[in-house]
Design an enzyme around this catalytic site. Structure first.
Site, PDB file in Angstrom:
ATOM      1  N   LYS A  58       0.851  -1.210   0.000  1.00 11.58           N
ATOM      2  CA  LYS A  58       0.000   0.000   0.000  1.00 11.58           C
ATOM      3  C   LYS A  58       0.880   1.250   0.000  1.00 11.58           C
ATOM      4  CE  LYS A  58       0.902   1.454   4.382  1.00 11.58           C
ATOM      5  NZ  LYS A  58       1.672   2.615   4.684  1.00 11.58           N
ATOM      6  N   VAL A  60      11.404  -4.101   2.517  1.00 13.59           N
ATOM      7  CA  VAL A  60      11.110  -4.313   3.948  1.00 13.59           C
ATOM      8  C   VAL A  60      11.373  -3.024   4.745  1.00 13.59           C
ATOM      9  CG1 VAL A  60      11.755  -5.711   5.966  1.00 13.59           C
ATOM     10  CG2 VAL A  60      11.700  -6.744   3.693  1.00 13.59           C
ATOM     11  N   LEU A 103       5.522   0.509   3.327  1.00 19.66           N
ATOM     12  CA  LEU A 103       4.632  -0.058   2.301  1.00 19.66           C
ATOM     13  C   LEU A 103       3.768  -1.200   2.850  1.00 19.66           C
ATOM     14  CD1 LEU A 103       7.281  -0.148  -0.610  1.00 19.66           C
ATOM     15  CD2 LEU A 103       5.432   1.519  -0.309  1.00 19.66           C
ATOM     16  N   ALA A 104       3.794  -1.385   4.178  1.00 15.12           N
ATOM     17  CA  ALA A 104       2.976  -2.400   4.861  1.00 15.12           C
ATOM     18  C   ALA A 104       3.285  -3.827   4.410  1.00 15.12           C
ATOM     19  CB  ALA A 104       1.485  -2.104   4.710  1.00 15.12           C
ATOM     20  N   GLY A 105       4.534  -4.099   4.079  1.00 17.21           N
ATOM     21  CA  GLY A 105       4.923  -5.414   3.580  1.00 17.21           C
ATOM     22  C   GLY A 105       4.595  -6.538   4.539  1.00 17.21           C
ATOM     23  N   SER A 108       2.463  -6.431   7.098  1.00 23.30           N
ATOM     24  CA  SER A 108       1.017  -6.440   7.373  1.00 23.30           C
ATOM     25  C   SER A 108       0.254  -7.134   6.260  1.00 23.30           C
ATOM     26  CB  SER A 108       0.490  -5.003   7.495  1.00 23.30           C
ATOM     27  OG  SER A 108       1.178  -4.315   8.489  1.00 23.30           O
ATOM     28  N   ASP A 158      -1.950  -1.865  10.348  1.00 23.20           N
ATOM     29  CA  ASP A 158      -2.254  -1.823   8.911  1.00 23.20           C
ATOM     30  C   ASP A 158      -2.862  -3.120   8.381  1.00 23.20           C
ATOM     31  OD1 ASP A 158      -1.348   0.754   8.644  1.00 23.20           O
ATOM     32  OD2 ASP A 158       0.645   0.192   7.913  1.00 23.20           O
TER      33      ASP A 158
HETATM   34  P1  ATP Z   1       4.138  -0.330   7.740  1.00 24.52           P
HETATM   35  O1  ATP Z   1       4.007   0.430   6.440  1.00 24.52           O
HETATM   36  O2  ATP Z   1       2.922  -1.194   8.068  1.00 24.52           O
HETATM   37  O3  ATP Z   1       4.620   0.491   8.893  1.00 24.52           O
HETATM   38  P2  ATP Z   1       6.679  -1.289   6.852  1.00 24.52           P
HETATM   39  O4  ATP Z   1       6.540  -1.425   5.361  1.00 24.52           O
HETATM   40  O5  ATP Z   1       7.322  -0.023   7.324  1.00 24.52           O
HETATM   41  O6  ATP Z   1       5.264  -1.458   7.504  1.00 24.52           O
HETATM   42  P3  ATP Z   1       7.523  -4.028   7.134  1.00 24.52           P
HETATM   43  O7  ATP Z   1       8.081  -4.308   5.774  1.00 24.52           O
HETATM   44  O8  ATP Z   1       6.209  -4.594   7.471  1.00 24.52           O
HETATM   45  O9  ATP Z   1       7.521  -2.458   7.441  1.00 24.52           O
HETATM   46  O10 ATP Z   1       8.665  -4.509   8.166  1.00 24.52           O
HETATM   47  C1  ATP Z   1       8.692  -4.102   9.497  1.00 24.52           C
HETATM   48  C2  ATP Z   1       9.421  -5.147  10.335  1.00 24.52           C
HETATM   49  O11 ATP Z   1       8.660  -6.342  10.368  1.00 24.52           O
HETATM   50  C3  ATP Z   1      10.795  -5.523   9.807  1.00 24.52           C
HETATM   51  O12 ATP Z   1      11.709  -5.293  10.824  1.00 24.52           O
HETATM   52  C4  ATP Z   1      10.722  -7.004   9.471  1.00 24.52           C
HETATM   53  O13 ATP Z   1      11.875  -7.712   9.868  1.00 24.52           O
HETATM   54  C5  ATP Z   1       9.509  -7.499  10.262  1.00 24.52           C
HETATM   55  N1  ATP Z   1       8.752  -8.550   9.545  1.00 24.52           N
HETATM   56  C6  ATP Z   1       8.172  -9.617  10.096  1.00 24.52           C
HETATM   57  N2  ATP Z   1       7.535 -10.347   9.178  1.00 24.52           N
HETATM   58  C7  ATP Z   1       7.681  -9.748   8.008  1.00 24.52           C
HETATM   59  C8  ATP Z   1       7.239 -10.035   6.678  1.00 24.52           C
HETATM   60  N3  ATP Z   1       6.505 -11.105   6.388  1.00 24.52           N
HETATM   61  N4  ATP Z   1       7.574  -9.160   5.710  1.00 24.52           N
HETATM   62  C9  ATP Z   1       8.296  -8.041   6.003  1.00 24.52           C
HETATM   63  N5  ATP Z   1       8.743  -7.740   7.231  1.00 24.52           N
HETATM   64  C10 ATP Z   1       8.438  -8.570   8.231  1.00 24.52           C
END
Ligand code: ATP
Length: 282
Positions: free
Chosen positions: A10, A94, A98-100, A102, A135
């Site tokens: 997202k 990661v 981008l909520a990867g 979530s 998210d």
């Molecule tokens: P948001 O936009 O929801 O704040 P984000 O994109 O900033 O999320 P994520 O990519 O979700 O962040 O990663 C945040 C943390 O979650 C990382 O430190 C990662 O190691 C951990 N994590 C646990 N499971 C996963 C997964 N399946 N995919 C990505 N990161 C994960």
């Protein structure tokens, strides 16, 4: 039996922070938008254990992975004794805003609900989503939606135009916690106008949408990482109509009329220290 699902990333077209709650969470109002960029998850039935194998970008494969957290939560909630072999092909950058994680958690609940034939409704899964992350609720729904509360109170919107999206992910990460800790609610600067963005999306007018892109966390993250400002300028110069940071960052996105023009913009970018991805709104 085998189930394969896409877990879409997202972007935030707007992000406003309304209040700090006594428990430390923040009340937000944001327009969330799913994009074509996705991870792919495959689920196969197993006798007892739940196991995960990750390919693509590196993320922890152990109990900290949100896929395993979601799988165990769903198994506990449903009472099933079945297991699953899960594979995750990780493409979404990661810790990028981008909520990867979530979206993988949301896809895991949807996938295992099918695989284990649990017959749970979306409302049941929504109840579990908040235990996994703010998210996850939006990721279960997807599309375009206004998210309020801490992100779990959702009002779906009509499908948005399929604008092209250029994502620029710098090599450094940013801690969401640090960003919120540095946020001063008395001094948020320019605030988004949610209803104006909803109107602009409804009219499908890219120029108007671009004019309404506002994220109150952007200036906080830019204070920590001033180089993000240069990235914004470069994306604009390369031809993006509107440019904004997603979530708490550090990914910056730029909008174009369609995917084809996003490809052209990306070709003109010279950003050796960044990952540049072309995708689109869905
Ligand atoms: P948001 O936009 O929801 O704040 P984000 O994109 O900033 O999320 P994520 O990519 O979700 O962040 O990663 C945040 C943390 O979650 C990382 O430190 C990662 O190691 C951990 N994590 C646990 N499971 C996963 C997964 N399946 N995919 C990505 N990161 C994960």
């Amino acid at each position: 039996m085998s189930v394969t699902l896409r877990a879409h990333a997202k972007i935030n077209l707007t992000l406003d922070v309304l209040a700090r709650r006594p428990d430390g969470y923040h009340e937000v109002e944001m327009i969330m938008q799913s994009i074509e960029l996705h991870d792919t998850l495959n689920f196969n039935i197993a006798q007892k254990d739940i196991t995960l194998m990750v390919t693509g970008l590196p993320v922890p494969e152990g109990a900290d992975n949100l896929v395993l957290k979601a799988a165990h939560l769903l198994r506990e909630f449903s009472g099933t004794e079945l297991g699953a072999t899960i594979s995750l092909n990780k493409k979404i950058p990661v810790a990028a805003g981008l909520a990867g994680g979530s979206t993988d958690a949301a896809a895991t609940m949807l996938g295992l609900n099918q695989l284990w034939n649990l017959g749970l409704q979306r409302d049941d899964l929504m109840g579990l989503a908040l235990q996994l992350g703010a998210d996850v609720s939006f990721c279960l729904l997807g599309g375009t939606a206004i998210a309020r509360g801490i992100g779990e109170v959702l009002s779906p919107l009509a499908s948005a135009p399929r604008f092209g999206v250029v994502l620029v992910k710098p090599s450094f990460g940013i801690s969401t916690k640090d960003v919120y800790q540095n946020l001063s609610l008395d001094n948020l600067g320019l605030r988004p106008n949610t209803s104006a963005m909803v109107r602009a999306l409804g009219e499908g007018n890219l120029k108007q949408v671009a004019g309404e892109l506002v994220n109150v966390l952007e200036s906080v993250t830019i204070q920590i990482k001033p180089e993000l400002n240069e990235l914004k300028t470069k994306l604009k110069k390369a031809g993006c109509q509107g440019v904004l940071m997603s979530g708490s960052g550090p990914t910056i996105f730029g909008l174009t009329a369609d995917m084809k023009s996003a490809v052209e913009v990306a070709k003109g970018l010279d950003l050796p220290d960044c990952q540049v991805l072309v995708t689109g709104m869905i």
